[in-house]
Design a protein around this motif. Structure first.
Motif, short mmCIF file in Angstrom:
data_model
loop_
_atom_site.label_atom_id
_atom_site.label_comp_id
_atom_site.label_asym_id
_atom_site.label_seq_id
_atom_site.Cartn_x
_atom_site.Cartn_y
_atom_site.Cartn_z
N TYR A 503 0.80 -1.15 0.01
CA TYR A 503 0.01 0.09 0.09
C TYR A 503 0.82 1.04 -0.23
O TYR A 503 2.00 1.32 0.80
CB TYR A 503 -1.05 -0.24 1.29
CG TYR A 503 -1.96 -1.01 1.27
CD1 TYR A 503 -3.04 -0.65 0.67
CD2 TYR A 503 -1.85 -2.22 1.98
CE1 TYR A 503 -4.13 -1.82 0.61
CE2 TYR A 503 -2.62 -3.27 1.84
CZ TYR A 503 -3.82 -3.14 1.26
OH TYR A 503 -4.70 -4.05 1.19
N ARG A 504 0.48 2.42 -0.71
CA ARG A 504 0.86 3.39 -0.49
C ARG A 504 0.32 4.30 0.53
O ARG A 504 -0.90 4.24 0.77
CB ARG A 504 0.73 4.49 -1.87
CG ARG A 504 1.64 3.77 -3.15
CD ARG A 504 0.95 4.43 -4.29
NE ARG A 504 1.16 5.99 -4.50
CZ ARG A 504 0.87 6.67 -5.43
NH1 ARG A 504 0.13 6.10 -6.49
NH2 ARG A 504 0.65 7.88 -5.17
N THR A 566 -2.89 -0.67 8.98
CA THR A 566 -2.81 -1.92 8.52
C THR A 566 -4.32 -2.79 8.87
O THR A 566 -4.64 -3.35 8.02
CB THR A 566 -1.74 -2.76 8.91
OG1 THR A 566 -0.47 -2.11 8.69
CG2 THR A 566 -1.50 -4.15 8.34
N GLN A 567 -4.62 -2.65 10.03
CA GLN A 567 -5.86 -3.42 10.33
C GLN A 567 -7.02 -2.65 9.50
O GLN A 567 -7.91 -3.61 9.32
CB GLN A 567 -6.11 -3.35 11.78
CG GLN A 567 -7.45 -3.70 12.56
CD GLN A 567 -7.42 -5.60 12.43
OE1 GLN A 567 -6.20 -5.83 12.23
NE2 GLN A 567 -8.61 -6.16 12.74
N VAL A 568 -7.25 -1.61 9.59
CA VAL A 568 -8.16 -0.94 8.68
C VAL A 568 -8.13 -1.56 7.14
O VAL A 568 -9.24 -1.84 6.68
CB VAL A 568 -8.15 0.46 8.79
CG1 VAL A 568 -9.09 1.18 7.96
CG2 VAL A 568 -8.30 1.15 10.13
N LEU A 569 -7.12 -1.41 6.61
CA LEU A 569 -7.09 -1.72 5.27
C LEU A 569 -7.49 -3.39 5.14
O LEU A 569 -8.05 -3.78 4.05
CB LEU A 569 -5.42 -1.51 4.75
CG LEU A 569 -5.20 -0.23 4.77
CD1 LEU A 569 -3.66 -0.02 4.35
CD2 LEU A 569 -6.00 0.62 3.80
N THR A 570 -7.12 -3.97 6.08
CA THR A 570 -7.29 -5.64 5.89
C THR A 570 -8.85 -5.83 6.47
O THR A 570 -9.59 -6.50 5.52
CB THR A 570 -6.53 -6.05 7.13
OG1 THR A 570 -4.97 -6.09 6.98
CG2 THR A 570 -6.72 -7.56 7.23
N MET A 571 -9.30 -5.20 7.49
CA MET A 571 -10.72 -5.33 7.77
C MET A 571 -11.79 -4.97 6.59
O MET A 571 -12.76 -5.70 6.47
CB MET A 571 -11.04 -4.44 8.98
CG MET A 571 -10.73 -5.01 10.31
SD MET A 571 -11.36 -4.00 11.62
CE MET A 571 -13.27 -4.58 11.35
N TYR A 572 -11.27 -3.65 5.90
CA TYR A 572 -12.27 -3.54 4.85
C TYR A 572 -11.84 -3.84 3.50
O TYR A 572 -12.43 -3.38 2.64
CB TYR A 572 -12.51 -1.85 5.00
CG TYR A 572 -13.29 -1.73 6.47
CD1 TYR A 572 -14.52 -1.79 6.56
CD2 TYR A 572 -12.41 -1.18 7.26
CE1 TYR A 572 -15.25 -1.62 7.95
CE2 TYR A 572 -13.13 -0.61 8.62
CZ TYR A 572 -14.30 -1.06 8.71
OH TYR A 572 -14.82 -0.78 10.08
N ARG A 573 -11.03 -4.70 3.30
CA ARG A 573 -10.69 -5.25 2.21
C ARG A 573 -10.32 -4.33 1.11
O ARG A 573 -10.82 -4.34 0.18
CB ARG A 573 -11.73 -6.38 1.83
CG ARG A 573 -11.95 -7.59 2.50
CD ARG A 573 -12.83 -8.41 2.24
NE ARG A 573 -13.25 -9.55 3.22
CZ ARG A 573 -14.06 -10.43 2.85
NH1 ARG A 573 -14.81 -10.43 1.78
NH2 ARG A 573 -14.05 -11.42 3.92
#
Length: 588
Positions: A503-504, A566-573
């Motif tokens: 991710y950027r 990182t958790q946010v990007l993962t949770m919301y795919r």
């Protein structure tokens, strides 16, 4: 043959007596039913009619997925009829009967409820001494269903039970500072207080009649006021993300010895707050365990001088006004003496540097951003800051929320004008900083910060918060600011702590001095704020630590920022970035 005279006399006397007796009854009947009817009816009603409150349930508070953050559970009040109080006759297993004295019965009740025996006995004795004919008194309020079943098992005929909804918070400290709590005097803090119009229930009332034995007469209940439940409040907060965010700021705050910490996650497209965490956290089920200064939400109530996180906004304002661009060339000295005699310096010593605007953001130069900001009038900068939401409470309108401190541009003076460009001489809350970064990530459109998604009334009517976006800076200016913040992640001193594989990320650090009594101290407030993915920002994250004991730079906030983002990007795919970061020139 004619009856004897004595027989006729006896018959006459009997008739006269009967008529006299009937006359007495008739006079008495008229006295009761006509003359004293109203008085006697009132007395009778007072002895046999019982008025009770019918409790409505307060509305639930739900997270964005419908999970309860606050709800109502049924509790019970134990009451008694003093006029029927007395010894209790119990039948034993061998069919013999034993009489249990009144005070012994009261002792059994107190022990079953886990309350003070002597105190309850004294209360009962006092009631019987002052008003033995009363129909009603409280034994204990708000007991559980298990406690009520245990008391019922005592088979005390003069005890009664009334329903009473009670507030509970199933997730304890998770979002506790935001949700607030209910006290003995009603809503005390958080959304329980500020959204009470939605949540509040309206209790009703009923009257029923009891017989001489104190038992309710079937069919005698009359409802004089209908109970109405409260509405359902749905938040934008995601419970799972909220828990994760609280855990991360708590562990780091304890590791660096911070007095307090906040973290805010905002969805860029609509300004929805997905998580808003405070440390120390409050458990609404046990408020007394928390220090009084920790009972609110510092993310809304505690403004601080934000430091260098302001610089990205200052650069966006200059670009929007046509006074600078990402590649504007600036010769930045090692110190800058102002006309006021004050000297501006950077966090690190350096010779004359040839930095572009992007380089000034990457290196977080106080001197460089001050020099650029001199190109814009104080009044124009003030107007931009107001559009970014500084100096005003957010649209959330949270209980105890602060609007921060922003003096009018006409009153700044040379030193304050320079300081404001890099986030000193002005104060803002974590919620306001999150709103700034939402604006930069949303092409310069500031969406109203939103914590409450809707209120659903008992009749099904849904009310959603209304608010219009505010155009703050141009899309080009906002995107340029994001691109310049990306150089902080690709080439700044914290790059190894900020990069997220795939991710950027665009971010800006902030380290601000803490003033006390008008004098800056050695205490610091350290922050890290940013957006991802940088090419199309979806989420803004702001992490702040107040007065850490060990790491007193933004390096303390960087690891937490990366974990939460990182958790946010993962949770919301969120799909990984597919485009490379722009190669902006930082020097010339």
């Amino acid at each position: 043959m004619n009856p004897p005279r004595s027989s006729r006399v006896r018959a006459s006397i009997t008739l006269i007596a009967i008529f006299a007796l009937v006359a007495v009854f008739m006079v008495r009947l008229v006295d009761i039913q006509v003359v004293r009817a109203e008085e006697l009816n009132e007395q009778s009603e007072g002895k046999r009619s019982v008025g009770v409150t019918t409790y409505a349930s307060r509305g639930d508070i739900l997270d964005s997925n419908g999970v309860a953050l606050a709800d109502s559970v049924m509790r019970y009040d134990v009451t008694a009829s003093p006029q029927n109080m007395g010894d209790v006759i119990r039948k034993l297993e061998d069919n013999t009967r034993v009489t249990v004295p009144l005070l012994d019965v009261v002792k059994e009740i107190a022990e079953t409820l886990g309350t003070d025996v002597a105190a309850l006995q004294a209360t009962v004795q006092n009631q019987l001494a002052t008003d033995p004919d009363a129909n009603f008194m409280y034994i204990q309020k708000g007991i559980t269903a298990e406690q009520m079943a245990a008391v019922r098992a005592l088979k005390v005929p003069w005890l009664y039970y009334e329903n009473r909804p009670s507030r509970t918070y199933p997730n304890g400290q998770v979002a506790g500072n935001v949700v607030g709590w209910i006290g003995t005097d009603g809503p005390q803090a958080g959304l329980e207080f500020s959204e009470n119009d939605c949540l509040e229930a309206t209790n009703g009332s009923q009257t029923y009649e009891r017989g001489m034995d104190g038992v309710q007469i079937p069919g005698s209940t009359v409802t004089s006021k209908q109970a109405i439940d409260g509405g359902t409040l749905q938040l934008t907060i995601d419970l799972d993300l909220q828990w994760f965010t609280q855990q991360r700021i708590s562990e780091q705050a304890q590791a660096i010895g911070a007095d307090w910490a906040t973290a805010v996650v905002v969805r860029v497209s609509d300004g929805h707050v997905m998580a808003l965490a405070d440390y120390p956290a409050v458990d609404p089920n046990n408020v007394d365990a928390s220090n009084v200064i920790d009972l609110g939400s510092r993310a809304f109530s505690t403004p601080y001088e934000p430091g260098s996180t302001f610089k990205a906004m200052s650069a966006a304002m200059l670009i929007d006004a046509g006074l600078a661009d990402v590649d504007t060339k600036v010769s930045v000295p090692g110190a800058l003496e102002l006309s006021s005699g004050d000297v501006i310096s950077d966090a690190f010593a350096h010779p004359m540097m040839q930095w572009t605007t992007a380089g000034i953001i990457q290196q977080s130069s106080n001197i460089g951003i001050s020099m650029l900001s001199e190109r814009m009038s104080d009044s124009a900068r003030y107007d931009y800051l107001k559009k970014f939401g500084l100096g005003s409470r957010t649209e959330v309108g949270f209980n105890g929320e602060s609007g921060g401190i922003l003096a009018h541009g006409d009153d700044w003076g040379v030193t304050q004008s320079a300081n404001i460009s890099f986030g000193q001489g002005v104060s803002a809350t974590s919620a306001q900083i999150a709103s700034i970064f939402q604006t930069l990530g949303n092409n310069g459109e500031r969406m109203p910060l939103t914590l409450v998604a809707s209120c659903t009334a008992p009749d099904g009517t849904v009310t959603e918060p209304a608010g219009e976006p505010t155009h703050v800076v141009s899309e080009y200016a906002a995107d340029s600011a994001v691109n310049m913040m990306e150089t902080v992640v690709t080439g700044g001193s914290l790059r190894n702590q900020l990069q997220i594989p795939g991710y950027r990320v665009a971010a800006k650090s902030g380290t601000a001095e803490v003033a006390e009594g008008g004098v800056y101290t050695n205490d610091r407030v350290v922050s890290l704020a940013g957006l991802a993915p940088a090419e199309d920002p979806q989420f803004a994250v702001v992490v702040t630590y107040g007065k850490p004991d060990t790491i007193k730079t933004s390096a303390a906030a960087a690891p937490t920022f990366r974990k939460i983002m990182t958790q946010v990007l993962t949770m919301y795919r969120v799909p990984p970035s597919t485009e490379p970061a722009p190669n902006l020139p930082t020097t010339w």
